[in-house]
Design an enzyme around this catalytic site. Structure first.
Site, PDB file in Angstrom:
ATOM      1  CD  GLU A  79      33.413  38.373  46.393  1.00 43.69           C
ATOM      2  OE1 GLU A  79      33.826  39.202  45.561  1.00 43.69           O
ATOM      3  OE2 GLU A  79      33.966  37.270  46.576  1.00 43.69           O
TER       4      GLU A  79
ATOM      5  CD  GLU B 273      36.036  41.257  42.755  1.00 45.27           C
ATOM      6  OE1 GLU B 273      37.171  41.427  42.281  1.00 45.27           O
ATOM      7  OE2 GLU B 273      35.563  40.123  42.983  1.00 45.27           O
TER       8      GLU B 273
END
Length: 865
Positions: A298, A264
């Site tokens: 994410e 992420e």
């Protein structure tokens, strides 16, 4: 001579950093074997620092070229350099605020561990979570040190990306600035010959955001679904949580060599290619499902993980458990909520319950670790999400949303703890959560026992709980367990609307007026009731309830709770198989008939019916046999499960032929939930209609398939029947597609009859396309064998030796991937003495390997016990 044993890190030893970072400027001059990284870092003393004031910076595999402090070059007498980092004594530091500049050299091409900066098919990319940034430059590589980053990349590659917004570019260079303070684990850089699938999103406040998915040339036609999932995720987070995106651009990059599913990094998510690229011809419905969920996961980290991060790695569940729960909510809203819940629980039980029941059991928030990479586990992620789900159940949806608003407002830009998180809910919901907090500190899956009786008009239910002993935690305190429940009459009428009891002590007794319940339901007072307990799987526990097969048949046919309806059928199938294994009489015909009636109910979602027809896995059955006090025999389990499947296929053949014919979605493929549900039910019918003795229908579907879902479903049946022509044809068709070939490798190992599976696996490791250093390909073959338990647990021990050999080899190149696959051995205590001794011998052989990584050393020690 072996190195000294690595030392554990303890939560109780946390200390704030001695210095904080005001800003970071990085310049990368990229070269495959000699990348130069220049850093300019503005530090200031931390007023909350508790040590002597030395500046301690992490750094591994770095060649230091220059180092200066406030522009003054430092000599080797000014600092201490070790293989783990660099320390400048307090007396060498010029006051409370200063700037440190360094230049280091690194070798990305030699970085087979895929942590830090590495190369993948000519592309430069990074993976810094958890502690990869220290392999890029010297830095306080810990999540509670947050700073804005400015990055300059110099390279002749055409695409140069980093976090944040682009601020300048020219021939051979680009600069990026991320204004949001972040820890080093969220740093990202990508450089390569890439093309973009681009789109735009307008936020609720009117800001236009450029969206790009960057892939290798030729893959850009397979990005549309991932882009659609991204845009839906952004809109959903605004609508459900009030969270808008906060940069001008959001980039995703697909990478073939990647240890995880995705990462992420702020504004620059890096994904394993398998969770980005999809087309009807190359991706299954399950692939599309994963892409949707992982893209959402994410993206949701932008607020639950990036804007608010964790203080230390012991708090990993704070960002991961919350974000998993949010992506589960999203997928439930996008598709079928009941089906999603069942799928999530199947995953939880297969991975996390197994973890909790063995030597690797640990709390959702661990108290100690040696290598943090070993704690990216099902307990932290999936059980962590279940803890979040229970919290929402306890406070209610309105208080939940109000508390999240407070959490975002109070802690934006901070590195937080579980205590910070729970304090928000105590403040908003005005309730004491000290007992609930035990879910974060106690390992093990609680076991809830239920008993009920009727005396006159009094219907009494008693619940008892026990939290089992786990490694390092012999004594446990009662957990706070929300139990959602109802009662049914023998005719299947709901007598009690959904009710939640809070089991907060070793036992709880509750009494209802049965006559009053019957009157309210409009039915005569029944002589007995059937409890529907743990509806929606309201808590991650094991439920022991003395329900007869007839009781569960009523729940299967009539329960208004979809999860418990499915659960009743699954438990009947499991009990029938275990009874067959133990020689206990059981009415299997009744089970088949009851499940057949549900499967034929056209008022029900096809995806739900497909799940209801699914058999317990061989690993699930092995655990059930073990729980019954017996020793599981993997070979017998495989044979009995297969025989039961064939018996059901024969008994319900007319129904399955009808389902197969009626649920063809048509020639035009769509990954939407309705179409995927039809394919799921149709391909489940195919499995029953294509036993190893006659897979002709599967052969016809394989030859005619126009999408990967149908082709893989047919191929699975054919491989299980011993067909070698179909895998050869599949290889000839798809040998140029790396992701499809991952499926080919895995299906052959996991689906081939157990007697031949190990030989197939060994042959595949010699295949020209078996690139063992690629994590996806390695997992396809080595991990694939564990999906064939009777082959992995072959009585000769050959499966154990095969896996151990490859784990030792992979550990020398990529310790993280090797250590994670070592969990294949974690269930060894449930098996017979001979298998236990053979597994322990392989674990001892791994442990004795010269130069074994810290990752593997810790895992083997924990598994071995």
């Amino acid at each position: 001579m072996k190195d000294a044993a690595p030392q554990p890190i303890h939560l109780a030893d946390y200390r704030p950093p001695s210095h904080l970072v005001e800003s970071v400027h990085l310049t990368f001059r990229l070269s495959p074997n000699d990348t130069r990284v220049k850093s300019k870092i503005a530090f200031r003393a931390n007023p909350e620092g508790l040590d002597e004031g030395n500046l301690r910076l992490d750094g591994e595999n770095l060649r230091l070229i220059t180092l200066s402090l406030n522009g003054k070059p430092l000599t080797a007498f000014d600092y201490l350099l070790t293989p783990e980092g660099l320390t400048i004594p307090a007396e060498r530091l010029p006051g409370d605020a200063f700037t440190l500049e360094a230049e280091v050299a690194i070798d990305p091409e030699a970085n087979t561990a895929l942590e830090g900066l590495y190369t993948s098919n000519g592309m430069f990319c990074t993976q810094c979570e958890a502690e990869g940034f220290r392999k890029i430059t010297f830095y306080p590589d810990r999540p509670d040190v947050m700073a804005p980053f400015t990055v300059r990349i110099e390279s002749d590659l055409p695409v140069l990306l980093s976090n944040g917004n682009p601020i300048a570019q020219g021939d051979g260079w680009a600069e990026w600035h991320d204004p949001w303070p972040k820890p080093a684990y969220l740093f990202a850089l990508v450089a390569g010959d890439l093309v973009a699938h681009s789109d735009r999103f307008t936020t609720a406040s009117g800001t236009d955001v450029d969206l790009n998915i960057w892939v290798r040339p030729g893959d850009e036609t397979r990005c549309a679904y991932a882009m659609d999932a991204l845009k839906r995720s952004m809109a959903w987070d605004e609508q459900v949580y009030g969270r808008e995106y906060d940069l001008d651009v959001f980039n995703i990059v697909a990478v073939d060599d990647f240890n995880m599913g995705a990462m992420e990094n702020k504004g620059l998510n890096i994904f394993n290619s398998k969770f980005v690229l999809a087309s009807a011809e190359t991706a299954t419905d399950r692939d599309y499902d994963f892409i949707e969920g992982i893209v959402a996961h994410e993206y949701f980290h932008n607020w639950t993980g990036n804007r608010i991060t964790c203080r230390d790695w012991f708090q990993l569940c704070l960002k991961e458990g919350l974000t998993v729960f949010r992506d589960q909510q999203f997928s439930a809203d996008m598709r079928s909520a009941p089906v999603k819940r069942i799928e999530d629980v199947l995953q939880l039980r297969a991975r996390q319950f197994r973890e909790d029941a063995g030597p690797l059991a640990h709390p959702v928030r661990p108290e100690t670790y040696i290598e943090i990479n070993n704690f990216y586990t099902a307990t932290v992620y999936e059980k962590g999400a279940e803890v979040i789900r229970m919290l929402r159940e306890l406070v209610g949806p309105d208080a939940w949303r109000a508390a999240l608003d407070v959490y975002f407002a109070r802690h934006d830009g901070q590195a937080c703890t579980i205590e910070d998180w729970l304090q928000v809910f105590e403040d908003v919901a005005q309730r004491d959560l000290s007992q609930f907090k035990r879910w974060y500190s106690q390992a093990g899956t609680p076991r809830v026992t239920a008993e009920w009786s009727i005396a006159g008009d009094d219907l009494t239910l008693t619940l008892q709980q026990e939290v089992p002993e786990t490694p390092g935690q012999p004594l446990k305190e009662p957990a706070l367990i929300p139990v959602r429940l109802g009662f049914l009459s023998p005719e299947g009428v709901d007598l009690l609307p959904d009710t939640v009891l809070e089991l907060d002590s070793p036992d709880l007794t509750r009494t209802w007026d049965l006559a009053a319940l019957a009157r309210e339901a409009g039915v005569p007072r029944p002589d007995r009731v059937i409890p529907s307990l743990l509806r929606g799987f309201s808590a991650p526990v094991i439920l022991d309830a003395p329900l007869s097969a007839e009781d569960r048949a009523v729940l299967l046919a009539h329960d208004s709770d979809p999860f418990n309806r499915w659960e009743a059928g699954r438990s009947l199938l499991r009990e029938a198989i275990v009874a067959d294994l133990s020689g206990t009489p059981f009415d299997t015909g009744m089970v088949i008939d009851a499940i057949g009636k549900l499967a034929g109910d056209e008022t029900l979602d096809p995806a739900f019916r497909a799940l209801a027809l699914g058999f317990p896995s061989e690993d699930d059955i092995a655990q059930a046999v073990h729980d019954a006090g017996l020793v599981p025999d993997p070979t017998a389990i495989h044979a009995t499960r297969q025989a039961m499947s064939e018996r059901m296929g024969t008994a319900l053949a007319p129904l399955f032929r009808q389902l197969y014919a009626a649920h063809d979605p048509g020639p035009d493929y769509s990954p939407d939930a309705a179409s995927a549900g039809k394919r799921a039910l149709r391909n489940t019918a195919l499995r029953f209609l294509s036993p190893p003795s006659d897979p002709s229908l599967a052969r016809a579907q394989f030859d005619a398939a126009t999408n990967m879902t149908d082709q893989v479903a047919a191929l699975t049946c054919l491989i299980a029947a011993g067909d070698r022509e179909a895998p050869a044809a599949f290889e000839a068709q798809w040998k140029g597609d790396r992701l499809v070939m991952d499926k080919w490798f895995m299906l052959q190992v996991s689906t081939t009859p157990p007697a031949d599976a190990l030989a197939v696996a060994q042959t595949l490791t010699e295949h020209p396309l078996f690139d063992w250093k690629n994590p996806n390909r390695f997992r396809s073959v080595i991990g694939g064998l564990s999906m064939n338990p009777a082959a992995f647990h072959d009585p000769s021990g050959a499966g154990y030796r095969f896996v151990a050999d490859w784990l030792i080899r992979m550990d020398g190149a990529n310790p993280q991937t090797a250590a994670r696959l070592s969990t294949l051995f974690e269930t060894w205590p449930r098996y017979d003495t001979d298998r236990q001794e053979m597994i322990r011998a392989e674990l001892d052989r791994i442990a004795a390997t010269e130069g074994l990584s810290r990752d593997m050393t810790e895992m083997v020690a924990r598994i071995r016990g």
